[in-house]
Design a protein around this motif. Structure first.
Motif, PDB file in Angstrom:
ATOM      1  N   SER A  21       0.834  -1.203   0.000  1.00  0.00           N
ATOM      2  CA  SER A  21       0.000   0.000   0.000  1.00  0.00           C
ATOM      3  C   SER A  21       0.866   1.250   0.000  1.00  0.00           C
ATOM      4  O   SER A  21       0.623   2.185  -0.766  1.00  0.00           O
ATOM      5  CB  SER A  21      -0.910   0.004   1.232  1.00  0.00           C
ATOM      6  OG  SER A  21      -1.683  -1.173   1.277  1.00  0.00           O
ATOM      7  N   THR A  24       2.303   2.127  -3.223  1.00  0.00           N
ATOM      8  CA  THR A  24       1.223   2.335  -4.206  1.00  0.00           C
ATOM      9  C   THR A  24       1.147   1.231  -5.270  1.00  0.00           C
ATOM     10  O   THR A  24       0.597   1.451  -6.353  1.00  0.00           O
ATOM     11  CB  THR A  24       1.309   3.727  -4.907  1.00  0.00           C
ATOM     12  OG1 THR A  24       2.547   3.828  -5.618  1.00  0.00           O
ATOM     13  CG2 THR A  24       1.196   4.853  -3.918  1.00  0.00           C
ATOM     14  N   HIS A  27      -2.237   0.350  -6.672  1.00  0.00           N
ATOM     15  CA  HIS A  27      -2.840   1.176  -7.726  1.00  0.00           C
ATOM     16  C   HIS A  27      -2.420   0.626  -9.086  1.00  0.00           C
ATOM     17  O   HIS A  27      -1.260   0.781  -9.473  1.00  0.00           O
ATOM     18  CB  HIS A  27      -2.377   2.635  -7.624  1.00  0.00           C
ATOM     19  CG  HIS A  27      -2.840   3.348  -6.389  1.00  0.00           C
ATOM     20  ND1 HIS A  27      -2.854   4.714  -6.283  1.00  0.00           N
ATOM     21  CD2 HIS A  27      -3.321   2.878  -5.203  1.00  0.00           C
ATOM     22  CE1 HIS A  27      -3.315   5.064  -5.088  1.00  0.00           C
ATOM     23  NE2 HIS A  27      -3.600   3.961  -4.416  1.00  0.00           N
ATOM     24  N   SER A 111      -7.643  -1.504   1.673  1.00  0.00           N
ATOM     25  CA  SER A 111      -7.738  -0.043   1.686  1.00  0.00           C
ATOM     26  C   SER A 111      -8.903   0.437   0.824  1.00  0.00           C
ATOM     27  O   SER A 111      -8.935   1.578   0.377  1.00  0.00           O
ATOM     28  CB  SER A 111      -6.413   0.585   1.227  1.00  0.00           C
ATOM     29  OG  SER A 111      -6.001   0.053  -0.010  1.00  0.00           O
TER      30      SER A 111
ATOM     31  N   HIS B  12       8.900   6.526  -1.152  1.00  0.00           N
ATOM     32  CA  HIS B  12       7.838   5.603  -0.757  1.00  0.00           C
ATOM     33  C   HIS B  12       7.961   4.269  -1.482  1.00  0.00           C
ATOM     34  O   HIS B  12       7.565   3.230  -0.956  1.00  0.00           O
ATOM     35  CB  HIS B  12       6.459   6.228  -0.990  1.00  0.00           C
ATOM     36  CG  HIS B  12       6.113   6.461  -2.428  1.00  0.00           C
ATOM     37  ND1 HIS B  12       6.779   7.379  -3.205  1.00  0.00           N
ATOM     38  CD2 HIS B  12       5.199   5.882  -3.242  1.00  0.00           C
ATOM     39  CE1 HIS B  12       6.268   7.360  -4.429  1.00  0.00           C
ATOM     40  NE2 HIS B  12       5.306   6.457  -4.478  1.00  0.00           N
ATOM     41  N   TRP B  80      -2.680   0.585   6.835  1.00  0.00           N
ATOM     42  CA  TRP B  80      -2.062   1.695   6.109  1.00  0.00           C
ATOM     43  C   TRP B  80      -3.065   2.829   5.910  1.00  0.00           C
ATOM     44  O   TRP B  80      -2.747   4.004   6.090  1.00  0.00           O
ATOM     45  CB  TRP B  80      -1.547   1.196   4.755  1.00  0.00           C
ATOM     46  CG  TRP B  80      -1.044   2.294   3.878  1.00  0.00           C
ATOM     47  CD1 TRP B  80       0.182   2.898   3.920  1.00  0.00           C
ATOM     48  CD2 TRP B  80      -1.764   2.934   2.820  1.00  0.00           C
ATOM     49  NE1 TRP B  80       0.260   3.878   2.970  1.00  0.00           N
ATOM     50  CE2 TRP B  80      -0.915   3.925   2.278  1.00  0.00           C
ATOM     51  CE3 TRP B  80      -3.037   2.772   2.277  1.00  0.00           C
ATOM     52  CZ2 TRP B  80      -1.319   4.745   1.219  1.00  0.00           C
ATOM     53  CZ3 TRP B  80      -3.437   3.589   1.232  1.00  0.00           C
ATOM     54  CH2 TRP B  80      -2.569   4.552   0.711  1.00  0.00           C
ATOM     55  N   MET B  81      -4.308   2.458   5.562  1.00  0.00           N
ATOM     56  CA  MET B  81      -5.332   3.464   5.335  1.00  0.00           C
ATOM     57  C   MET B  81      -5.644   4.221   6.634  1.00  0.00           C
ATOM     58  O   MET B  81      -5.762   5.443   6.638  1.00  0.00           O
ATOM     59  CB  MET B  81      -6.593   2.787   4.791  1.00  0.00           C
ATOM     60  CG  MET B  81      -7.636   3.747   4.270  1.00  0.00           C
ATOM     61  SD  MET B  81      -9.074   2.856   3.645  1.00  0.00           S
ATOM     62  CE  MET B  81      -9.711   2.137   5.149  1.00  0.00           C
ATOM     63  N   THR B  84      -2.341   6.406   7.722  1.00  0.00           N
ATOM     64  CA  THR B  84      -2.045   7.558   6.881  1.00  0.00           C
ATOM     65  C   THR B  84      -3.278   8.446   6.697  1.00  0.00           C
ATOM     66  O   THR B  84      -3.158   9.568   6.206  1.00  0.00           O
ATOM     67  CB  THR B  84      -1.550   7.120   5.490  1.00  0.00           C
ATOM     68  OG1 THR B  84      -2.570   6.327   4.872  1.00  0.00           O
ATOM     69  CG2 THR B  84      -0.274   6.303   5.595  1.00  0.00           C
ATOM     70  N   GLY B  85      -4.444   7.947   7.088  1.00  0.00           N
ATOM     71  CA  GLY B  85      -5.665   8.727   6.938  1.00  0.00           C
ATOM     72  C   GLY B  85      -5.931   9.118   5.499  1.00  0.00           C
ATOM     73  O   GLY B  85      -6.492  10.171   5.215  1.00  0.00           O
ATOM     74  N   SER B  86      -5.505   8.225   4.581  1.00  0.00           N
ATOM     75  CA  SER B  86      -5.577   8.588   3.167  1.00  0.00           C
ATOM     76  C   SER B  86      -6.965   8.388   2.564  1.00  0.00           C
ATOM     77  O   SER B  86      -7.237   8.857   1.476  1.00  0.00           O
ATOM     78  CB  SER B  86      -4.560   7.764   2.377  1.00  0.00           C
ATOM     79  OG  SER B  86      -4.782   6.408   2.624  1.00  0.00           O
ATOM     80  N   THR B  88     -10.253   5.977   1.136  1.00  0.00           N
ATOM     81  CA  THR B  88     -10.248   4.946   0.111  1.00  0.00           C
ATOM     82  C   THR B  88     -10.027   5.566  -1.258  1.00  0.00           C
ATOM     83  O   THR B  88     -10.265   6.750  -1.475  1.00  0.00           O
ATOM     84  CB  THR B  88     -11.569   4.160   0.100  1.00  0.00           C
ATOM     85  OG1 THR B  88     -12.617   5.059  -0.196  1.00  0.00           O
ATOM     86  CG2 THR B  88     -11.814   3.496   1.438  1.00  0.00           C
ATOM     87  N   TRP B  89      -9.576   4.752  -2.136  1.00  0.00           N
ATOM     88  CA  TRP B  89      -9.269   5.180  -3.489  1.00  0.00           C
ATOM     89  C   TRP B  89      -9.585   4.010  -4.406  1.00  0.00           C
ATOM     90  O   TRP B  89      -9.276   2.872  -4.085  1.00  0.00           O
ATOM     91  CB  TRP B  89      -7.776   5.548  -3.579  1.00  0.00           C
ATOM     92  CG  TRP B  89      -7.311   5.914  -4.955  1.00  0.00           C
ATOM     93  CD1 TRP B  89      -7.242   7.166  -5.491  1.00  0.00           C
ATOM     94  CD2 TRP B  89      -6.831   5.023  -5.969  1.00  0.00           C
ATOM     95  NE1 TRP B  89      -6.760   7.097  -6.768  1.00  0.00           N
ATOM     96  CE2 TRP B  89      -6.508   5.807  -7.088  1.00  0.00           C
ATOM     97  CE3 TRP B  89      -6.656   3.627  -6.036  1.00  0.00           C
ATOM     98  CZ2 TRP B  89      -6.010   5.247  -8.269  1.00  0.00           C
ATOM     99  CZ3 TRP B  89      -6.168   3.072  -7.203  1.00  0.00           C
ATOM    100  CH2 TRP B  89      -5.852   3.883  -8.306  1.00  0.00           C
TER     101      TRP B  89
END
Lengths: 136, 155
Positions: A21, A24, A27, A111, B12, B80-81, B84-86, B88-89
């Protein structure tokens, strides 16, 4: 398989999913941007992972008689034949179409990347056809 | 130069990669187990399919820990979500490409007995020459496929 080992499997999987995650890789767009040569980040992910994994795989059996909570050091057997190479070629085509491979397909669900659920179902279907009709 | 090849930076990617390697190493050091993420898609069928292929010991004896690792993957993505408080995507890759691509990924990885994590991380870290050839093969077919789709106007 005792409960302690399963707990470590869960912890290892969680660390793996966190890394996928963070980098990325969950994605598909980012994976495709590597395959299209617009962002080479995936090479950093794969390179970093291989370096650490190699150190662990090669050093641990020399430093420890056996795994901390196990009895034998496992092997990763791969055979040089048409299935290994032909399968990899087909895998790559699917990877280039979808931008998804098995680890990120699973981790992405955590996520909330819901469309990856389709990929997980499709991978299960592909694995079934392979085992049922081309199993070896 | 760096910006040209890494428009989103390197940090990252590298941190995530090191973490993935550490995860593979941790599983090995604690349990002695080695394995990528594609086998669970075969071994899980052993719970419901009577097909002899799926009832092999290599699947029935590993299905529990493989499913546990898979559960961990989901947990890690969720953590992770949260951390990081990102939020959902969701991917915008068309559904038919996810289905067709996913099917070929599943079929191919299981025929090859490995995927990006299996051959790519565990195989290479075990100095397996067939895995290196598999990695080079799927990199080539993946790159060619993705570039062809881009050429005809796909994302």
């Amino acid at each position: 398989m005792n409960p302690i080992q399963l707990i470590w499997a869960l912890i290892s999987g969680a660390l793996f999913g966190f890394g996928l995650s963070l980098s990325t890789m969950t994605h598909p767009e980012v994976v495709l941007s590597f395959l299209r040569f617009t962002d080479f980040g995936l090479l950093m992910v794969l390179g970093g992972a291989v370096i650490v994994a190699t150190l662990c795989y090669q050093l641990a059996p020399r430093l420890l008689a056996k795994p901390l909570f196990g009895s034998v050091w496992g092997k990763y057997p791969s055979e040089l034949n048409m299935r290994t190479i032909g399968g990899a070629a087909i895998f790559g085509i699917g990877w280039g179409i979808s931008g998804v491979c098995p680890g990120p397909a699973i981790a992405g669900l955590g996520s909330g990347n819901w469309p990856l659920f389709l990929v997980v179902l499709a991978i299960f279907a592909g694995a079934w056809v392979q085992g049922r009709f081309f199993g070896h | 130069m760096i910006e040209q090849y890494f428009p989103n930076g390197i940090g990252h990617y590298l941190a995530g990669g090191l973490m993935i390697g550490a995860a593979v190493g941790l599983l090995f050091i604690t349990t002695g187990l080695k394995g990528g993420m594609s086998t669970v898609f075969s071994s899980t069928w052993s719970f419901v399919s009577k097909t002899p292929f799926f009832q092999q010991a290599r699947f029935t004896e590993s299905r529990l820990w493989r499913l546990t690792v898979a559960a961990g993957l989901i947990l890690g993505g969720f953590a992770w979500m949260l951390i990081t408080g990102s939020g959902t995507w969701q991917t915008t890759i068309p559904w038919w490409r996810l289905l067709v691509g996913g099917f070929l990924v599943g079929f191919g990885a299981r025929l090859s007995n490995g995927c990006t994590s299996g051959h790519g991380i565990c195989g290479l870290a075990s100095f397996q020459m067939p895995s290196l050839l598999a990695v080079l093969t799927f990199l080539v077919t993946g790159i060619v496929t993705a570039q062809l789709i881009a050429r005809i106007g796909g994302m």
